[in-house]
Scaffold this motif. Structure first.
Motif, short mmCIF file in Angstrom:
data_model
loop_
_atom_site.label_atom_id
_atom_site.label_comp_id
_atom_site.label_asym_id
_atom_site.label_seq_id
_atom_site.Cartn_x
_atom_site.Cartn_y
_atom_site.Cartn_z
N SER A 170 29.33 51.19 44.93
CA SER A 170 28.38 50.16 45.37
C SER A 170 29.05 48.95 45.99
CB SER A 170 27.53 49.71 44.18
OG SER A 170 28.36 49.35 43.09
N ILE A 214 36.26 48.31 46.79
CA ILE A 214 37.05 49.44 47.27
C ILE A 214 36.20 50.71 47.30
CG2 ILE A 214 39.01 50.94 46.67
CD1 ILE A 214 40.40 48.42 45.49
N GLY A 215 35.37 50.89 46.29
CA GLY A 215 34.51 52.08 46.22
C GLY A 215 33.56 52.16 47.40
N SER A 227 25.29 48.61 37.36
CA SER A 227 24.07 47.81 37.17
C SER A 227 23.51 47.29 38.49
CB SER A 227 24.38 46.63 36.26
OG SER A 227 25.46 45.89 36.80
N VAL A 279 36.04 51.91 29.98
CA VAL A 279 35.59 52.01 31.38
C VAL A 279 36.64 52.66 32.27
CG1 VAL A 279 34.83 50.70 33.43
CG2 VAL A 279 34.07 49.98 31.14
N GLY A 339 47.42 47.63 45.82
CA GLY A 339 47.92 46.32 45.38
C GLY A 339 46.71 45.40 45.32
N THR A 380 38.31 41.86 46.84
CA THR A 380 37.01 42.33 46.34
C THR A 380 36.53 41.36 45.27
OG1 THR A 380 37.85 43.61 44.45
CG2 THR A 380 37.81 44.74 46.60
N ILE A 410 36.44 41.71 42.22
CA ILE A 410 37.26 41.74 40.99
C ILE A 410 38.29 40.61 41.00
CG2 ILE A 410 39.30 43.18 41.46
CD1 ILE A 410 38.48 45.02 39.17
N ASN A 411 38.57 40.07 42.19
CA ASN A 411 39.56 38.99 42.35
C ASN A 411 38.92 37.74 42.94
OD1 ASN A 411 41.78 40.67 41.55
ND2 ASN A 411 41.82 41.57 43.60
P1 NAP Z 1 34.76 45.56 42.18
O1 NAP Z 1 34.63 45.00 43.54
O2 NAP Z 1 34.57 44.66 41.00
O3 NAP Z 1 33.77 46.81 42.05
C1 NAP Z 1 33.73 47.50 40.84
C2 NAP Z 1 32.85 48.73 40.98
O4 NAP Z 1 32.87 49.46 39.75
C3 NAP Z 1 31.39 48.38 41.25
O5 NAP Z 1 30.85 49.37 42.06
C4 NAP Z 1 30.77 48.41 39.86
O6 NAP Z 1 29.38 48.76 39.84
C5 NAP Z 1 31.56 49.51 39.20
N1 NAP Z 1 31.64 49.31 37.76
C6 NAP Z 1 32.35 48.33 37.11
N2 NAP Z 1 32.14 48.42 35.79
C7 NAP Z 1 31.26 49.44 35.60
C8 NAP Z 1 30.64 50.00 34.45
N3 NAP Z 1 30.87 49.54 33.21
N4 NAP Z 1 29.78 51.04 34.63
C9 NAP Z 1 29.54 51.52 35.88
N5 NAP Z 1 30.09 51.03 36.99
C10 NAP Z 1 30.94 49.99 36.86
O7 NAP Z 1 36.20 46.23 41.97
P2 NAP Z 1 37.26 46.79 43.02
O8 NAP Z 1 38.25 45.75 43.27
O9 NAP Z 1 36.57 47.43 44.15
O10 NAP Z 1 38.00 47.88 42.12
C11 NAP Z 1 37.77 49.27 42.27
C12 NAP Z 1 38.90 50.02 41.58
O11 NAP Z 1 40.14 49.67 42.19
C13 NAP Z 1 39.05 49.68 40.08
O12 NAP Z 1 39.39 50.85 39.38
C14 NAP Z 1 40.22 48.70 40.06
O13 NAP Z 1 40.91 48.72 38.84
C15 NAP Z 1 41.07 49.27 41.20
N6 NAP Z 1 42.00 48.30 41.77
C16 NAP Z 1 41.55 47.17 42.37
C17 NAP Z 1 42.46 46.26 42.89
C18 NAP Z 1 42.02 44.99 43.57
O14 NAP Z 1 42.86 44.11 43.78
N7 NAP Z 1 40.75 44.86 43.97
C19 NAP Z 1 43.83 46.53 42.79
C20 NAP Z 1 44.26 47.70 42.18
C21 NAP Z 1 43.33 48.57 41.66
P3 NAP Z 1 28.20 47.62 40.01
O15 NAP Z 1 28.15 47.30 41.47
O16 NAP Z 1 26.96 48.27 39.53
O17 NAP Z 1 28.63 46.46 39.18
#
Ligand code: NAP
Length: 256
Positions: free
Chosen positions: A15, A18-19, A39, A121, A192, A196, A198-199
């Motif tokens: 949603s 990165i996803g 959610s 998670v 890295g 997004t 998350i940061n």
């Molecule tokens: P993000 O923007 O916060 O997005 C997180 C995604 O995961 C959202 O689609 C969220 O769904 C879903 N999610 C989170 N908690 C959940 C739960 N309890 N149940 C169901 N869905 C859940 O994060 P992102 O940065 O794209 O990160 C994606 C992946 O890349 C993660 O595994 C993260 O550890 C990894 N990663 C990220 C970075 C970075 O710097 N961004 C670096 C290294 C690795 P909703 O939209 O419904 O909330």
């Protein structure tokens, strides 16, 4: 015809962030994409609309991860939505375990609750999603686990989170051995720092510049930087790559 025409993919956490980038990229290659959300249904529907606007095919499915029965709920939602989207359709070819959360804190700051939550998670959910999904995943399929550069570079301030990604990489290695006879590849892609939700601290220009300096390219990663690597791993071109963690950190801290 894209490289993934005729394939069905599921991207957990498709949603946002990165996803979303991965979901859009796989759809651009011709895959039918199940865009999972926890959610934020609106965000998942927006991703689906964006894909459709580009001529791709996608549908949204919701399931909260990190709670008992999460994997089963996700697959039930997937089965129902897929059959509704395309009569008689079942199964999938590409599973991307992307959904994840962060957990801040050096070891003395991490509470037992924080620890259990981030493992539930980031580790338990992908483990059981794969376990419950193996019967649906077709031979010759792909499993891609989104790990992190923190398995290579030490960041004590996110100690428990880093451990979850180490566990995920070991799952990648172990399953690659197990699923090879079915022609299924299992790989990790390790981003890295990527811009997004998350940061949120990246909105501070000073912090952003500091993090950009980690990379040999002098910038912060974008979701498309990761999505392109996932598209490769999901493609036939990567048929001989399995059990591997692909570094997608923009060469972060190579010289340290
Ligand atoms: P993000 O923007 O916060 O997005 C997180 C995604 O995961 C959202 O689609 C969220 O769904 C879903 N999610 C989170 N908690 C959940 C739960 N309890 N149940 C169901 N869905 C859940 O994060 P992102 O940065 O794209 O990160 C994606 C992946 O890349 C993660 O595994 C993260 O550890 C990894 N990663 C990220 C970075 C970075 O710097 N961004 C670096 C290294 C690795 P909703 O939209 O419904 O909330």
């Amino acid at each position: 015809m894209g490289t993934l025409a005729g394939r069905t993919a599921l991207v957990t956490g498709g949603s946002r962030g990165i996803g979303r980038g991965i979901a859009e990229r796989l759809a651009r290659e011709g895959a039918l994409v199940a865009v999972h959300y926890g959610s934020n249904r609106e965000a998942a529907e927006l991703t689906v609309k964006t894909i459709e606007a580009e001529g791709g095919r996608a549908f949204a499915i919701g399931a909260e991860l990190g709670v008992p029965g999460d994997a089963r709920a996700l697959w039930e939602a997937f089965d129902t939505a897929l059959a509704g989207y395309e009569e008689g359709a079942t199964g999938l070819d590409i599973l991307v375990n992307n959904a994840g959360i962060n957990a801040h804190g050096r070891i003395h700051e991490v509470t037992e609750e924080d620890y259990d939550r981030v493992f539930a998670v980031n580790v338990k959910a992908p483990f059981f999603i794969i376990r419950e999904g193996l019967g649906r995943l077709r031979d010759g399929g792909r499993i891609v686990n989104i790990s992190s550069g923190v398995t290579r570079i030490a960041f004590p301030a996110i100690s428990a989170y880093s451990m979850t990604k180490g566990a995920l990489d070991n799952l990648t290695l172990t399953l690659a051995q197990d699923l090879g006879p079915r022609g299924i590849t299992v790989n990790s892609v390790s981003p890295g720092v990527v811009a997004t939700d998350i940061n949120p601290w990246l909105s501070d220009p000073e912090a952003r510049a500091g993090v950009a300096a980690y990379s040999v390219f002098g910038r912060v990663g974008e979701p498309a930087d990761i999505a392109d690597v996932v598209a490769f791993v999901a493609s036939d071109d990567a048929r001989w790559v399995t059990g591997h963690a692909l570094d997608a950190t923009g060469g972060s801290m190579l010289g340290v």
